[in-house]
Write an enzyme that holds these catalytic residues in place. Structure first.
Site, PDB file in Angstrom:
ATOM      1  N   GLY A 218       0.748  -1.149   0.041  1.00 37.36           N
ATOM      2  CA  GLY A 218       0.090  -0.154  -0.090  1.00 37.36           C
ATOM      3  C   GLY A 218       0.945   1.350   0.077  1.00 37.36           C
TER       4      GLY A 218
ATOM      5  N   ARG B 120       1.380   6.105   4.829  1.00 35.57           N
ATOM      6  CA  ARG B 120       0.069   6.300   5.578  1.00 35.57           C
ATOM      7  C   ARG B 120      -1.259   5.917   5.128  1.00 35.57           C
ATOM      8  NH1 ARG B 120       0.549   9.574  10.173  1.00 35.57           N
ATOM      9  NH2 ARG B 120       2.885   9.067   9.890  1.00 35.57           N
TER      10      ARG B 120
ATOM     11  N   GLY C   4      -2.024   3.034   6.490  1.00 37.25           N
ATOM     12  CA  GLY C   4      -2.616   1.859   7.478  1.00 37.25           C
ATOM     13  C   GLY C   4      -1.994   0.651   7.350  1.00 37.25           C
ATOM     14  N   LYS C   5      -0.761   0.543   6.359  1.00 36.38           N
ATOM     15  CA  LYS C   5      -0.451  -0.945   6.278  1.00 36.38           C
ATOM     16  C   LYS C   5       0.103  -1.610   7.715  1.00 36.38           C
ATOM     17  CE  LYS C   5       3.189   0.560   3.775  1.00 36.38           C
ATOM     18  NZ  LYS C   5       2.896   1.980   3.866  1.00 36.38           N
TER      19      LYS C   5
ATOM     20  N   THR D 195      13.500  -3.396  10.152  1.00 34.06           N
ATOM     21  CA  THR D 195      14.771  -3.179   9.029  1.00 34.06           C
ATOM     22  C   THR D 195      15.331  -1.962   8.790  1.00 34.06           C
ATOM     23  OG1 THR D 195      13.061  -2.898   7.397  1.00 34.06           O
ATOM     24  CG2 THR D 195      13.708  -5.225   7.983  1.00 34.06           C
TER      25      THR D 195
ATOM     26  N   HIS E 158       5.351   4.154  16.082  1.00 33.04           N
ATOM     27  CA  HIS E 158       4.799   2.694  15.728  1.00 33.04           C
ATOM     28  C   HIS E 158       5.136   2.154  16.821  1.00 33.04           C
ATOM     29  CE1 HIS E 158       4.812   2.539  10.962  1.00 33.04           C
ATOM     30  NE2 HIS E 158       4.187   3.771  11.504  1.00 33.04           N
TER      31      HIS E 158
ATOM     32  N   ARG F  51       2.689   2.414  19.730  1.00 29.83           N
ATOM     33  CA  ARG F  51       1.500   1.606  19.207  1.00 29.83           C
ATOM     34  C   ARG F  51       1.466   0.001  19.561  1.00 29.83           C
ATOM     35  NH1 ARG F  51       0.399   2.968  13.225  1.00 29.83           N
ATOM     36  NH2 ARG F  51       1.245   1.192  13.157  1.00 29.83           N
ATOM     37  N   ARG F  52       2.552  -0.230  19.499  1.00 28.19           N
ATOM     38  CA  ARG F  52       2.831  -1.751  20.016  1.00 28.19           C
ATOM     39  C   ARG F  52       2.804  -2.035  21.360  1.00 28.19           C
ATOM     40  NH1 ARG F  52       6.441  -1.372  15.467  1.00 28.19           N
ATOM     41  NH2 ARG F  52       8.304  -1.619  17.079  1.00 28.19           N
TER      42      ARG F  52
ATOM     43  N   GLU G 144      16.041  -5.715  15.679  1.00 25.10           N
ATOM     44  CA  GLU G 144      16.516  -4.826  14.623  1.00 25.10           C
ATOM     45  C   GLU G 144      17.752  -5.447  13.741  1.00 25.10           C
ATOM     46  OE1 GLU G 144      16.518  -0.732  16.081  1.00 25.10           O
ATOM     47  OE2 GLU G 144      15.061  -0.798  17.165  1.00 25.10           O
TER      48      GLU G 144
END
Lengths: 172, 172, 172
Positions: free
Chosen positions: B7, B10, B12-13, B33, B48, B51-52, B60
């Site tokens: 996608g 931004r 929403g992937k 990555t 991100h 959010r998790r 990493e």
């Protein structure tokens, strides 16, 4: 029959279209519309040529595609974007003229009794272009895509090499 | 199982991919990555991360992802674009080398007995890029997307946060 | 009812949305959100205006759309991108503020008892933007698109003038 194949840069449009043409005919016509405008472009064309085999008859024509007789052939027109570019650059800023010339030429092609597989680019999905020329070309491309899609029996969007059916009036 | 999520910026992937990973495992692996290359980028990563939750194990790794053993794990690789960038910048203009290194690395990953959820960008839909580097990168990204999509069991395009199924060999 | 119509530049979004509005009402409202910022833009608006007929009631409002009462109307909001632009430019680099103001305004609109047809742009599919402002705007647009798509009953992506259904909670 008109089958429009649309998608982004390096999405696998040409490969999909070539496989489709070979599934419909063992002697398809490759109608190359590109004017060679830089080295990277020439390289890209050569890669595509190597991928195709001896089964293909290649016709190179920049603008007046209807000079050729395609009766009863399966013709892969690759691609609309490079063909439109030739009108765009030759007509200065007169995009109305480019649009008229291109649609009139397409009408003549669609009047021929043959199967069209037409590759184009879907290219207005990157946000507002930085320069006015890109804006103008995206508009021209979008208008022609709408025109062909309306006439087409089948329209396929290619995403990461995979086909997504957008229109199918044959199956329906 | 390989599930490719593609996608735009931004779209929403990542959120979709995270929800999917959590639906498959209560202890998924987040395989980050990205090489941090500017402040805006670091900020984006932090958003991100917030959010998790604590359920995630984060690894990493910039390039040689197969150094890690993912056996029997659900692994979210986010994302291919940032990972490819690292090959692209390290290999100068040798895109063939980047393509080979990346596909060989992917082969090793796909040989591991685990579930892959892979986030990538669909990025050739904005018209002809202004500079040659963007053109080259779009080509590289497009080639790798085609490669993964061909190997994938499931491919989903995200539009405005919503999933559109492009490929599903499991249901069929 | 909320129906989001998304797609690229010159993909035929507006025409599709107008036809849809006229199929739902013989007296639809056209809610124009654009601030006129250059000549090309004015020309584009005029082309759209000519295409529409006398059935339409046009309301021009740059930001505070909820000042108007749309009860029991069919309203075509065209488009979110130009409307967001007005917050984006007025709020300097405070994109969080723009996002909050826009979502709060949308909540007020969605509380009104009317049918919304909303046109937006899908614009993060062209690769990494050259400048930070475009990057920021694409993020803002993407966030708002996700927000509306989540609230919408119907979401349609327009490709070459043709509709592709992404979400339909009415039929299901």
């Amino acid at each position: 029959m008109i089958h429009l194949i649309t998608g982004g840069q390096r999405s696998g449009k040409s490969l999909f279209a070539e496989d489709l043409a070979l599934s419909l005919s063992d002697r398809p016509v490759y109608l190359a519309t590109s004017r060679i405008w830089d080295e990277a472009h020439r390289e890209r064309i050569e890669i595509h040529k190597h991928r195709r085999g001896n089964q293909w008859t290649t016709i190179e024509e920049e603008k007046i595609l209807s000079l050729h007789d395609f009766t009863k052939k399966v013709v892969l027109l690759d691609c609309i974007t490079l063909w439109l570019n030739n009108f765009f650059f030759d007509n200065g800023e007169d995009d109305e003229k480019s649009l008229n010339e291109a649609t009139q030429e397409l009408e003549k092609l669609f009047d021929q009794n043959c199967d069209w597989i037409i590759v184009t680019n879907e290219l207005g999905l990157g946000g507002h272009p930085d320069n006015k020329m890109a804006m103008r070309f995206n508009d021209l491309q979008g208008s022609i895509n709408q025109y062909i899609a309306k006439r087409a029996d089948l329209v396929t969007l290619i995403i990461s090499g995979l086909p997504l059916e957008i229109k199918n009036t044959i199956r329906a």
